[in-house]
Design a protein around this motif. Structure first.
Motif, PDB file in Angstrom:
ATOM      1  N   THR A  55       0.934  -1.189   0.017  1.00  0.00           N
ATOM      2  CA  THR A  55      -0.135  -0.004  -0.088  1.00  0.00           C
ATOM      3  C   THR A  55       0.908   1.428   0.033  1.00  0.00           C
ATOM      4  O   THR A  55       1.985   1.072   0.420  1.00  0.00           O
ATOM      5  N   THR A  96       1.121   5.857  -0.937  1.00  0.00           N
ATOM      6  CA  THR A  96       0.390   6.965  -1.412  1.00  0.00           C
ATOM      7  C   THR A  96       1.270   7.506  -2.917  1.00  0.00           C
ATOM      8  O   THR A  96       2.333   7.485  -2.780  1.00  0.00           O
ATOM      9  N   VAL A 152      -4.093   6.834  -3.359  1.00  0.00           N
ATOM     10  CA  VAL A 152      -3.779   5.890  -2.631  1.00  0.00           C
ATOM     11  C   VAL A 152      -3.732   4.660  -3.543  1.00  0.00           C
ATOM     12  O   VAL A 152      -4.876   4.503  -4.251  1.00  0.00           O
TER      13      VAL A 152
END
Length: 161
Positions: free
Chosen positions: A92, A94, A118
């Motif tokens: 994960t 940004t 994101v």
């Protein structure tokens, strides 16, 4: 470095290679990074604002269209988290994206626009290394967490109304 940490580093390298290929509009490099074989038809992507695309062929076609229609793009990745479990890894992050349009006059750069997305990237370990299985990008529409909404969640949904 522990084996788990070493694997997480390899996944993070594959993740960065994915973004580097898109930045360079290098479809051949991207082809090398996207999962092939028996799971090729389960490869999927969700570009911000797009419906889900399934199957390696459709996913690669979408990247070819994006690359052909994007003059300039650069990704600055922040908040990168990597989790590895067996032959599957989850990243994960940004995406702090800077994009540019065509130059208005020869020799000049076009206007630049920034945005936040994101992203969740799922990788699968293969005999050739870690390969991208799923990419899902969602635009960030809010500047931050609404404190009242966060308080509602903390209180089990019983906020001050």
């Amino acid at each position: 470095m522990t084996p788990r940490t070493a694997e997480a580093a390899r996944v993070e390298e594959a993740n960065q290679a994915f973004y580097d290929a898109v930045e360079r509009s290098d479809l051949d490099a991207l082809e090398e990074l996207v999962l092939t074989g028996p799971l090729a038809e389960t490869v999927s992507v969700v570009h911000p604002g797009w419906p889900v695309l399934r199957g390696r062929r459709e996913v690669m076609r979408s990247y070819a269209l994006i690359m052909a229609n994007t003059e300039y793009i650069q990704f600055f990745l922040t908040d990168v988290e990597v989790a590895v479990d067996g032959d599957t890894a989850l990243v994960t992050c940004t995406e702090n994206i800077l994009t540019g349009g065509p130059a208005e006059e020869e020799g000049e750069m076009g206007s630049l626009v920034g945005g936040l997305v994101v992203a969740t990237n799922v990788f699968r370990r293969t005999s050739e290394g870690w390969r991208l299985w799923v990419h899902h990008g969602s635009p960030v529409m809010a500047d931050g967490v609404d404190e009242d909404a966060a308080e509602d969640v903390d209180n089990g949904g019983e906020g001050s109304a």
